[in-house]
Write a protein that holds these residues in place. Sequence first.
Motif, PDB file in Angstrom:
ATOM      1  N   LEU A  41       1.021  -1.034  -0.189  1.00 31.46           N
ATOM      2  CA  LEU A  41      -0.191   0.010   0.388  1.00 31.46           C
ATOM      3  C   LEU A  41       0.653   1.098   0.119  1.00 31.46           C
ATOM      4  O   LEU A  41       0.440   2.378  -0.980  1.00 31.46           O
ATOM      5  N   VAL A  42       1.873   1.176   0.409  1.00 30.51           N
ATOM      6  CA  VAL A  42       3.451   2.150   0.539  1.00 30.51           C
ATOM      7  C   VAL A  42       3.422   2.803  -0.303  1.00 30.51           C
ATOM      8  O   VAL A  42       3.147   3.620  -1.226  1.00 30.51           O
ATOM      9  N   ALA A  43       4.053   1.376  -1.798  1.00 31.04           N
ATOM     10  CA  ALA A  43       4.489   1.698  -2.136  1.00 31.04           C
ATOM     11  C   ALA A  43       4.019   2.486  -3.668  1.00 31.04           C
ATOM     12  O   ALA A  43       3.654   2.565  -4.830  1.00 31.04           O
ATOM     13  N   LEU A  44       1.813   1.967  -3.394  1.00 31.55           N
ATOM     14  CA  LEU A  44       1.193   1.618  -4.590  1.00 31.55           C
ATOM     15  C   LEU A  44       0.514   3.749  -4.217  1.00 31.55           C
ATOM     16  O   LEU A  44       0.352   4.193  -5.007  1.00 31.55           O
ATOM     17  N   ALA A  45       0.576   3.482  -3.148  1.00 31.76           N
ATOM     18  CA  ALA A  45       0.142   5.016  -2.530  1.00 31.76           C
ATOM     19  C   ALA A  45       0.958   6.187  -3.413  1.00 31.76           C
ATOM     20  O   ALA A  45       0.620   7.140  -3.870  1.00 31.76           O
ATOM     21  N   ALA A  46       2.558   6.320  -3.048  1.00 29.92           N
ATOM     22  CA  ALA A  46       3.975   6.314  -3.222  1.00 29.92           C
ATOM     23  C   ALA A  46       3.834   6.623  -4.773  1.00 29.92           C
ATOM     24  O   ALA A  46       3.831   8.169  -5.540  1.00 29.92           O
ATOM     25  N   ARG A  47       3.393   5.402  -5.180  1.00 28.89           N
ATOM     26  CA  ARG A  47       3.131   5.877  -7.327  1.00 28.89           C
ATOM     27  C   ARG A  47       2.389   6.920  -7.880  1.00 28.89           C
ATOM     28  O   ARG A  47       1.975   7.420  -7.970  1.00 28.89           O
ATOM     29  N   LEU A  53      10.431   6.350  -5.378  1.00 31.67           N
ATOM     30  CA  LEU A  53      10.545   5.464  -4.247  1.00 31.67           C
ATOM     31  C   LEU A  53      11.918   5.447  -3.623  1.00 31.67           C
ATOM     32  O   LEU A  53      12.034   4.298  -3.098  1.00 31.67           O
ATOM     33  N   ASP A  54      12.379   6.478  -3.494  1.00 26.63           N
ATOM     34  CA  ASP A  54      13.788   5.850  -2.663  1.00 26.63           C
ATOM     35  C   ASP A  54      13.535   7.674  -2.180  1.00 26.63           C
ATOM     36  O   ASP A  54      14.660   7.409  -1.517  1.00 26.63           O
ATOM     37  N   ASP A  55      12.364   8.437  -2.112  1.00 28.82           N
ATOM     38  CA  ASP A  55      12.319   9.708  -1.188  1.00 28.82           C
ATOM     39  C   ASP A  55      11.980   9.408   0.614  1.00 28.82           C
ATOM     40  O   ASP A  55      10.792   9.102   0.849  1.00 28.82           O
ATOM     41  N   GLU A  56      12.970   8.979   1.408  1.00 29.77           N
ATOM     42  CA  GLU A  56      12.949   8.198   2.263  1.00 29.77           C
ATOM     43  C   GLU A  56      11.548   8.947   3.346  1.00 29.77           C
ATOM     44  O   GLU A  56      10.370   8.141   4.082  1.00 29.77           O
ATOM     45  N   PRO A  57      12.343  10.513   3.327  1.00 26.88           N
ATOM     46  CA  PRO A  57      11.198  11.556   4.279  1.00 26.88           C
ATOM     47  C   PRO A  57       9.766  10.969   3.655  1.00 26.88           C
ATOM     48  O   PRO A  57       9.113  11.064   4.520  1.00 26.88           O
ATOM     49  N   ALA A  58       9.885  11.263   2.973  1.00 24.54           N
ATOM     50  CA  ALA A  58       8.234  11.545   2.064  1.00 24.54           C
ATOM     51  C   ALA A  58       7.922  10.469   2.985  1.00 24.54           C
ATOM     52  O   ALA A  58       6.311  10.267   2.433  1.00 24.54           O
ATOM     53  N   LEU A  59       7.952   9.223   2.070  1.00 24.66           N
ATOM     54  CA  LEU A  59       7.837   7.824   1.820  1.00 24.66           C
ATOM     55  C   LEU A  59       7.155   7.297   3.159  1.00 24.66           C
ATOM     56  O   LEU A  59       5.955   7.246   3.549  1.00 24.66           O
ATOM     57  N   ALA A  60       8.054   7.600   4.621  1.00 21.32           N
ATOM     58  CA  ALA A  60       7.808   7.509   5.450  1.00 21.32           C
ATOM     59  C   ALA A  60       6.654   8.198   6.271  1.00 21.32           C
ATOM     60  O   ALA A  60       5.824   8.017   7.464  1.00 21.32           O
ATOM     61  N   LYS A  61       6.734  10.216   5.931  1.00 17.31           N
ATOM     62  CA  LYS A  61       5.211  10.221   6.478  1.00 17.31           C
ATOM     63  C   LYS A  61       4.132  10.443   5.696  1.00 17.31           C
ATOM     64  O   LYS A  61       3.314  10.010   6.346  1.00 17.31           O
ATOM     65  N   LEU A  62       3.906   9.382   3.818  1.00 15.53           N
ATOM     66  CA  LEU A  62       3.074   8.988   3.248  1.00 15.53           C
ATOM     67  C   LEU A  62       2.546   7.298   4.741  1.00 15.53           C
ATOM     68  O   LEU A  62       1.336   7.492   4.583  1.00 15.53           O
ATOM     69  N   ALA A  63       2.978   6.556   4.967  1.00 12.83           N
ATOM     70  CA  ALA A  63       3.530   6.103   5.669  1.00 12.83           C
ATOM     71  C   ALA A  63       2.531   5.503   6.876  1.00 12.83           C
ATOM     72  O   ALA A  63       1.816   4.945   7.912  1.00 12.83           O
ATOM     73  N   ALA A  64       3.352   6.986   7.459  1.00 14.01           N
ATOM     74  CA  ALA A  64       2.445   7.159   9.115  1.00 14.01           C
ATOM     75  C   ALA A  64       0.742   7.723   9.229  1.00 14.01           C
ATOM     76  O   ALA A  64       0.249   7.949   9.867  1.00 14.01           O
ATOM     77  N   LYS A 102      11.341  -1.993  -2.318  1.00 11.37           N
ATOM     78  CA  LYS A 102      12.112  -1.646  -2.314  1.00 11.37           C
ATOM     79  C   LYS A 102      11.697  -0.510  -0.752  1.00 11.37           C
ATOM     80  O   LYS A 102      12.893   0.084  -0.654  1.00 11.37           O
ATOM     81  N   VAL A 103      10.419  -0.677  -0.723  1.00  7.09           N
ATOM     82  CA  VAL A 103      10.233   1.096   0.443  1.00  7.09           C
ATOM     83  C   VAL A 103      10.449  -0.308   1.321  1.00  7.09           C
ATOM     84  O   VAL A 103      10.710   1.224   2.974  1.00  7.09           O
ATOM     85  N   ALA A 104      10.071  -1.145   1.248  1.00 12.81           N
ATOM     86  CA  ALA A 104      10.455  -1.787   2.675  1.00 12.81           C
ATOM     87  C   ALA A 104      11.961  -2.195   3.242  1.00 12.81           C
ATOM     88  O   ALA A 104      11.757  -2.144   4.533  1.00 12.81           O
ATOM     89  N   ALA A 105      12.706  -1.829   2.588  1.00 12.72           N
ATOM     90  CA  ALA A 105      14.297  -1.542   2.702  1.00 12.72           C
ATOM     91  C   ALA A 105      14.782  -0.570   3.217  1.00 12.72           C
ATOM     92  O   ALA A 105      15.875  -0.174   3.722  1.00 12.72           O
ATOM     93  N   LEU A 106      13.581   1.163   4.094  1.00 11.80           N
ATOM     94  CA  LEU A 106      13.700   1.887   4.339  1.00 11.80           C
ATOM     95  C   LEU A 106      13.196   2.553   5.648  1.00 11.80           C
ATOM     96  O   LEU A 106      12.267   1.665   5.634  1.00 11.80           O
TER      97      LEU A 106
END
Length: 226
Positions: A41-47, A53-64, A102-106
Motif C-alpha cells: 500500500l505504501v508503494a502504491l500510494a507513492a506511485r 520510491l527512494d524519497d525516504e522522508p516523504a515515504l515515511a510521512k505517507l506511511a504514517a 524497495k520501500v520496505a528496505a527503508l
Amino acid sequence: MQAVPVMTIDGPSGSGKGTVSRALAKALGWSLLDSGALYRLVALAARRASTSLDDEPALAKLAAQFDIRFSSNASGEEQIYLKGQDVTRAIRTEEAGNDASKVAALAAVRSALLERQRRFAVPPGLVADGRDMGTVVFPDAKVKIFLTASPTERALRRHNQLKEKGVAANLAALSLDIAERDQRDMARAVSPLVPSADASTLDTTGMSVDGVVRLVLEIARERMKI
Ligand code: DC
C-alpha cells in the motif's frame, strides 16, 4: 509486551505464509495482519502521488498518515482500500510486490508502520504474517513460525496464485523476480528476512496447505493453551 496471544508467520515470497496465515486465523477465530499488504500500500500510494520510491522522508510521512482500510466482503474475500478506493487487486501485481520490497528496505518507512502493525493485536488473538513479525514487530510472541519452500516450488505457487486471481504471469520471469526480491529482503540492513532465533522453521516443499496448518496448530497448542 502484549497480553493478547500472537502467532507470527514469517518467510520468503511464495512460502505459503499468506494462505497458511489466513487459514490459521480462521481456524482460531483470531485477527490477521497481512504486513506485506501495508508495504504494498505504501508503494502504491507513492506511485499514485508521484513520490519517488527512494524519497525516504516523504515515504515515511505517507506511511504514517495514509488512509487505508482492511475488510472483507459477504463471501469472506479480503478487500483493501486506499483513500476509500478498492485496491485489493492493484496491490497484488508483481510490480507492486517489487515496489513494496524497495520501500520496505527503508528504515523510516518500517518505523512509521511499526505501531500501526502492533495495533492489530486485539483479543482473542492475532496471526501476523510477514518478514520481521517474530524478530521486530512481535518479539514476545509465544509462537513463531518461519516457513520456507524450495525456490522452484515457491515460483510455481506464486504463478498459480496469480493465475487464480486472473493476473497474467510468466513462470520464468516470476522465478527471477522472486530471487531478486528474496535477495533484497534478506540483504537489507533493517529488519532483514531472517528466522527469529526462537522460531520453528518448517520446510513446506511438497506439503499441502492443510498439512502445514495442522502442523502449526499442533505447535501452537503445545506452546499456548489454545
Ligand atoms: O508478503 P508480500 O509479498 O506481500 O510482501 C511484499 C514485500 O514487502 C516483500 O518483498 C518484503 C516486504 N515486507 C517486509 O519487508 N516486511 C514485512 N513484514 C512484510 C513484507
